[in-house]
Design a protein around this motif. Structure first.
Motif, mmCIF file in Angstrom:
data_model
loop_
_atom_site.group_PDB
_atom_site.id
_atom_site.type_symbol
_atom_site.label_atom_id
_atom_site.label_comp_id
_atom_site.label_asym_id
_atom_site.label_seq_id
_atom_site.Cartn_x
_atom_site.Cartn_y
_atom_site.Cartn_z
ATOM 1 N N PHE A 41 0.945 -1.304 -0.069
ATOM 2 C CA PHE A 41 -0.057 -0.008 0.130
ATOM 3 C C PHE A 41 0.768 1.296 -0.045
ATOM 4 N N HIS A 42 1.762 1.297 0.853
ATOM 5 C CA HIS A 42 2.695 2.522 1.112
ATOM 6 C C HIS A 42 3.664 2.639 -0.381
ATOM 7 N N SER A 43 3.777 1.750 -1.093
ATOM 8 C CA SER A 43 4.588 1.838 -2.321
ATOM 9 C C SER A 43 3.599 2.055 -3.619
ATOM 10 N N HIS A 44 2.308 2.158 -3.288
ATOM 11 C CA HIS A 44 1.224 2.526 -4.141
ATOM 12 C C HIS A 44 0.995 1.447 -5.089
ATOM 13 N N ASP A 45 0.735 0.248 -4.637
ATOM 14 C CA ASP A 45 0.404 -0.977 -5.230
ATOM 15 C C ASP A 45 -1.087 -1.406 -4.908
ATOM 16 N N ARG A 46 -2.007 -0.587 -4.899
ATOM 17 C CA ARG A 46 -3.198 -1.101 -4.365
ATOM 18 C C ARG A 46 -3.609 -2.344 -5.051
ATOM 19 N N PRO A 47 -3.796 -2.372 -6.359
ATOM 20 C CA PRO A 47 -4.100 -3.654 -6.798
ATOM 21 C C PRO A 47 -3.802 -4.734 -6.143
ATOM 22 N N HIS A 48 -2.384 -4.912 -5.798
ATOM 23 C CA HIS A 48 -2.037 -6.099 -5.140
ATOM 24 C C HIS A 48 -2.766 -6.310 -3.724
ATOM 25 N N VAL A 49 -2.913 -5.201 -3.132
ATOM 26 C CA VAL A 49 -3.471 -5.207 -1.702
ATOM 27 C C VAL A 49 -5.070 -5.676 -2.051
ATOM 28 N N GLN A 50 -5.739 -5.129 -2.957
ATOM 29 C CA GLN A 50 -7.165 -5.555 -3.252
ATOM 30 C C GLN A 50 -7.106 -7.136 -3.468
ATOM 31 N N ARG A 51 -6.199 -7.478 -4.359
ATOM 32 C CA ARG A 51 -6.248 -8.978 -4.600
ATOM 33 C C ARG A 51 -5.772 -10.151 -3.450
ATOM 34 N N ILE A 52 -4.845 -9.583 -2.665
ATOM 35 C CA ILE A 52 -4.612 -10.551 -1.500
ATOM 36 C C ILE A 52 -5.894 -10.384 -0.396
ATOM 37 N N ALA A 53 -6.345 -9.254 -0.443
ATOM 38 C CA ALA A 53 -7.441 -9.057 0.670
ATOM 39 C C ALA A 53 -8.668 -9.815 0.096
ATOM 40 N N GLY A 54 -9.072 -10.074 -1.164
ATOM 41 C CA GLY A 54 -9.923 -10.719 -1.545
ATOM 42 C C GLY A 54 -9.816 -12.164 -1.593
ATOM 43 N N LEU A 55 -8.625 -12.581 -1.809
ATOM 44 C CA LEU A 55 -8.449 -14.330 -1.510
ATOM 45 C C LEU A 55 -8.400 -14.369 -0.276
ATOM 46 N N ALA A 56 -7.888 -13.476 0.900
ATOM 47 C CA ALA A 56 -8.006 -14.080 2.221
ATOM 48 C C ALA A 56 -9.446 -14.038 2.692
ATOM 49 N N ALA A 57 -10.189 -12.971 2.337
ATOM 50 C CA ALA A 57 -11.798 -13.198 2.421
ATOM 51 C C ALA A 57 -12.534 -14.297 1.796
ATOM 52 N N ILE A 58 -12.069 -14.911 0.953
ATOM 53 C CA ILE A 58 -12.946 -16.018 0.381
ATOM 54 C C ILE A 58 -12.364 -17.271 1.041
ATOM 55 N N GLY A 59 -11.104 -17.243 1.481
ATOM 56 C CA GLY A 59 -10.645 -18.657 2.070
ATOM 57 C C GLY A 59 -11.163 -18.570 3.506
ATOM 58 N N GLY A 60 -11.219 -17.515 4.179
ATOM 59 C CA GLY A 60 -11.772 -17.194 5.404
ATOM 60 C C GLY A 60 -13.151 -17.557 5.512
ATOM 61 N N PHE A 61 -13.833 -17.122 4.781
ATOM 62 C CA PHE A 61 -15.494 -17.559 4.902
ATOM 63 C C PHE A 61 -15.615 -19.133 4.495
ATOM 64 N N GLY A 62 -15.022 -19.639 3.585
ATOM 65 C CA GLY A 62 -15.069 -20.991 3.353
ATOM 66 C C GLY A 62 -14.980 -21.950 4.577
#
Length: 451
Positions: free
Chosen positions: A292-313
């Protein structure tokens, strides 16, 4: 690879799985730890032990003054930019502030030991043991975060999550073998002493690596940022877990130690449902801060989404387990807990966990992306109202009301936090963020391409 450098999705997935396995083992051992405690204490002493553990946990969250989150926030940022002297200087500052907070909190807890409380004859000794456990829990949390910030995942997690729990279970088993039962004071003291012993090697390595390495003084801008962020992180890292413990203490105050022990057990069993997301978060935290602090927001969005789907399952699977086998699980602690009321309470708590995991690593992202003030305000409002509602429901409905209040507070907070994150920084940490992302699109294409 530098400590704060970006990791590939594959490497993150492997680290997330490894952390998840450790957290799974930790949850299983925690389950056995409290089973062992229940087996070597009577119903009253286990209620007192549960209250002491909850109190120690609550104090430990505040006593660190947010320094465990500060190192997760700043070390990857400085080290990822190649500024190791500033990273080491930051770590040294955080160690000193955390130590000062732990000492101050311990002195305040010791002062409470001198309060006259006739209804609890062992009050003085219990306060001393709880103080020791609070110090041990706080320091072990800081050292764990310090190692995880450096991407030393196993060194950070194993001493507290695995070694301590195994040692404490063995200690309780030995105590039960040598005597027909032990007191809450003895159980709490034993847990505290073993935790301090287990994190001693970790402590030595952290102090050696920090104070023997080249350190640079933080510049004025870094000091200002550290102070400003620390105040916010102090609140947002202490409030959620502390308020979770406060719910147990609230039930104890309203319904007595026996009911508190039952809710304490149901709450600990419920945490199995959030285990996967918590495990994944161990690996994600430094990556979120660095990206995030190197301005790579797409990477943050991607890993957050993957974390959410794994945790929800995993949470969904655990909810099914609670429905089918909840009474059996509760009965392991005490047959009295395997009632229809406590089974329903466990299912309600599981539903709260399911909604919470569906919102993904919301709290972690807000901590590490500069939204700590918004996070703090949201937590204060939602949880203050939630505690009031929980108290009212507990008075009217007993343990069932406590579960409804706790689960409802969890749901409202997580949904509100995910909404704020999406609006403020354009990152949706929930499963909706995953469904709108490239990984979900690739999965849809793959499924459509199947015969």
């Amino acid at each position: 690879m530098s400590p704060g450098s970006r990791q590939s999705i594959g490497r993150l997935a492997r680290n997330g799985v490894a952390a998840g396995v450790i957290k799974l083992a930790s949850a299983g051992l925690t389950f056995l730890l409290f089973v062992a405690a229940a087996m070597v204490t009577d119903e009253r002493q286990f209620g007192l032990f549960s209250t002491a553990y909850a109190s120690a946990s609550l104090v430990s969250f505040f006593s660190l003054i947010g320094q465990h989150a500060a190192v997760m926030r700043f070390w990857p940022q400085y080290a990822g930019g190649g500024d190791l002297p500033s990273a080491n200087g930051l770590m040294a500052r955080a160690i000193l502030v955390a130590a000062a907070g732990l000492v101050a909190a311990s002195l305040l807890m010791l002062a409470t030991a001198f309060l006259p409380l006739a209804t609890v004859p062992e009050w003085f000794e219990l306060c001393l043991a709880t103080t020791a456990l609070a110090f041990a829990l706080g320091w072990s949390e800081f050292t764990s975060c310090a190692f995880r910030a450096k991407n030393a995942l196993f060194s950070g997690l194993l001493p507290r999550d695995i070694f301590w729990r195994v040692a404490t279970i063995a200690g309780f088993a030995a105590a039960g073998f040598l005597s027909p039962g032990i007191s809450a004071v003895a159980a709490t003291s034993l847990a505290a002493g073993l935790l301090l012993a287990c994190v001693l090697p970790q402590t030595v390595v952290l102090l050696r690596d920090t104070f023997h390495a080249p350190r640079g003084a933080l510049n004025d801008a870094q000091k200002m940022e550290f102070k400003a962020v620390t105040l916010g992180l102090w609140g947002v890292t202490a409030l959620p877990p502390a308020l979770g413990q406060a719910s147990t203490l609230l039930v104890a105050a309203i319904l007595g130690p026996e009911a508190a022990g039952a809710i304490f057990v149901a709450d600990r069993v419920m945490r199995l449902a959030v285990l996967a997301l918590n495990g994944i978060n161990q690996a994600l935290a430094p990556q979120i801060s660095s990206a995030f602090h190197s301005h790579d927001r797409p990477h943050v969005q991607r890993i957050a989404g993957l974390a959410a789907i794994g945790g929800f399952g995993i949470a969904l699977i655990m909810l099914v387990v609670f429905v089918l086998f909840g009474k059996v699980i509760l009965a392991v602690f005490d047959p009295a807990y395997a009632s229809d009321t406590m089974h329903a309470a466990l299912i309600i708590l599981g539903l709260g966990a399911l909604v919470g995991t569906a919102c993904g690593p919301t709290e972690l992202i807000m901590q590490l992306t500069g939204l700590q003030r918004e996070l703090f305000r949201t937590l204060v409002v939602v949880n203050t109202v939630g505690l009031g509602v929980t108290a009212g429901l507990t008075v009217v409905l007993g343990p069932m009301g406590a579960a409804l209040g706790i689960a409802g507070t969890m749901m409202v907070w997580c949904i509100t936090g995910a909404t704020i994150t999406r609006r403020r920084i354009g990152i949706d940490p929930s499963i909706l963020g995953f469904l709108a992302g490239q990984d979900a699109n690739a999965l849809r294409i793959l499924l459509r391409g199947r015969p």
